[in-house]
Scaffold this motif. Sequence first.
Motif, PDB file in Angstrom:
ATOM      1  N   GLN A   1       0.922  -1.112  -0.123  1.00 26.65           N
ATOM      2  CA  GLN A   1      -0.096  -0.252  -0.116  1.00 26.65           C
ATOM      3  C   GLN A   1       0.872   1.342   0.201  1.00 26.65           C
ATOM      4  N   LYS A   2       1.971   1.439   0.947  1.00 23.90           N
ATOM      5  CA  LYS A   2       2.965   2.417   0.916  1.00 23.90           C
ATOM      6  C   LYS A   2       3.556   2.590  -0.297  1.00 23.90           C
ATOM      7  N   LEU A   3       3.928   1.509  -1.032  1.00 25.34           N
ATOM      8  CA  LEU A   3       4.805   1.766  -2.300  1.00 25.34           C
ATOM      9  C   LEU A   3       3.884   2.315  -3.420  1.00 25.34           C
ATOM     10  N   VAL A   4       2.655   1.703  -3.596  1.00 18.64           N
ATOM     11  CA  VAL A   4       1.572   2.224  -4.610  1.00 18.64           C
ATOM     12  C   VAL A   4       1.416   3.577  -4.249  1.00 18.64           C
ATOM     13  N   ALA A   5       1.282   3.823  -3.026  1.00 21.86           N
ATOM     14  CA  ALA A   5       1.059   5.324  -2.738  1.00 21.86           C
ATOM     15  C   ALA A   5       2.015   6.169  -3.106  1.00 21.86           C
ATOM     16  N   PHE A   6       3.463   5.599  -3.062  1.00 21.72           N
ATOM     17  CA  PHE A   6       4.404   6.312  -3.474  1.00 21.72           C
ATOM     18  C   PHE A   6       4.893   6.324  -4.848  1.00 21.72           C
TER      19      PHE A   6
ATOM     20  N   VAL B   1       6.066 -14.044  -0.656  1.00 24.90           N
ATOM     21  CA  VAL B   1       6.494 -13.053  -1.914  1.00 24.90           C
ATOM     22  C   VAL B   1       5.230 -12.390  -2.396  1.00 24.90           C
ATOM     23  N   LEU B   2       5.240 -11.097  -2.380  1.00 20.96           N
ATOM     24  CA  LEU B   2       4.134 -10.252  -2.857  1.00 20.96           C
ATOM     25  C   LEU B   2       4.748  -9.463  -4.134  1.00 20.96           C
ATOM     26  N   THR B   3       3.964  -9.551  -5.291  1.00 24.30           N
ATOM     27  CA  THR B   3       4.512  -8.860  -6.712  1.00 24.30           C
ATOM     28  C   THR B   3       3.559  -7.596  -6.501  1.00 24.30           C
ATOM     29  N   VAL B   4       4.203  -6.463  -7.235  1.00 24.57           N
ATOM     30  CA  VAL B   4       3.656  -5.208  -7.416  1.00 24.57           C
ATOM     31  C   VAL B   4       3.640  -5.212  -8.999  1.00 24.57           C
TER      32      VAL B   4
END
Length: 232
Positions: A83-88, A101-104
């Motif tokens: 959530q933080k990475l997407v917000a950035f 392992v979570l992929t964006v």
Amino acid sequence: MQIYHSTDGALNVCLAPVTQIWKKSITQEKLPQEKQLIDAKQHVSIKNLVINNENSTIYLKRKGAKIDVGSVAKGFVCEKLKQKLVAFGFVSGIINLGGNVLTVGNKPNGERFVVGIEDPRNESEYIYKVSVSDKCVVTSGDYQRYFVKDSVRYHHIISPKTCYPVETKVSVTVISENALIADAFSTALFVMDLKQALKIASDRQDTEVLIIDSDYKEHFSKGFKKYLYESE
């Protein structure tokens, strides 16, 4: 709490009095005393856990009750990090928290990410690879924290019913859009009866599962194989 009820108690964060005994036993490579486990089991009821959503607090009603959120913590953190990475503004990346392992999105070249699933009895090899985008891949197995005594493997995934390590499976891999769900169900399905675990997986549209049983036989949920990666 929701996962506890949907899995007939297979995932119980109040099992901490028992899991703490096994953590010590695995470190010492020594079986716990039966009386220890019997005494600890008196404190593991989920009814001891009182949640106050308004104040974001929990309360344990019984002295000696404890919680162990190891089965969901990494999934929770993975989801918050995404959530933080997407917000950035991140549109492509991997979050890897040791088995979670979570992929964006996709790779920068547009291809899906490829995640390896370890061979439970040969950790230097992959038994399968899966191709995923915006998914979390979580594996729970009996090969990370364990010791062997009299040809029996004692590991860290404990059945709430028996208070002993689960003997019927060696590995469970879950693919889901939600990291918390993937983390929680990789443990819950490991604990559950095989037929019940596969039924729950088939009933949920947001999860796909690969279960390897103690005979090393593979069991796939209906949609899991669509993620299998075949290298050229």
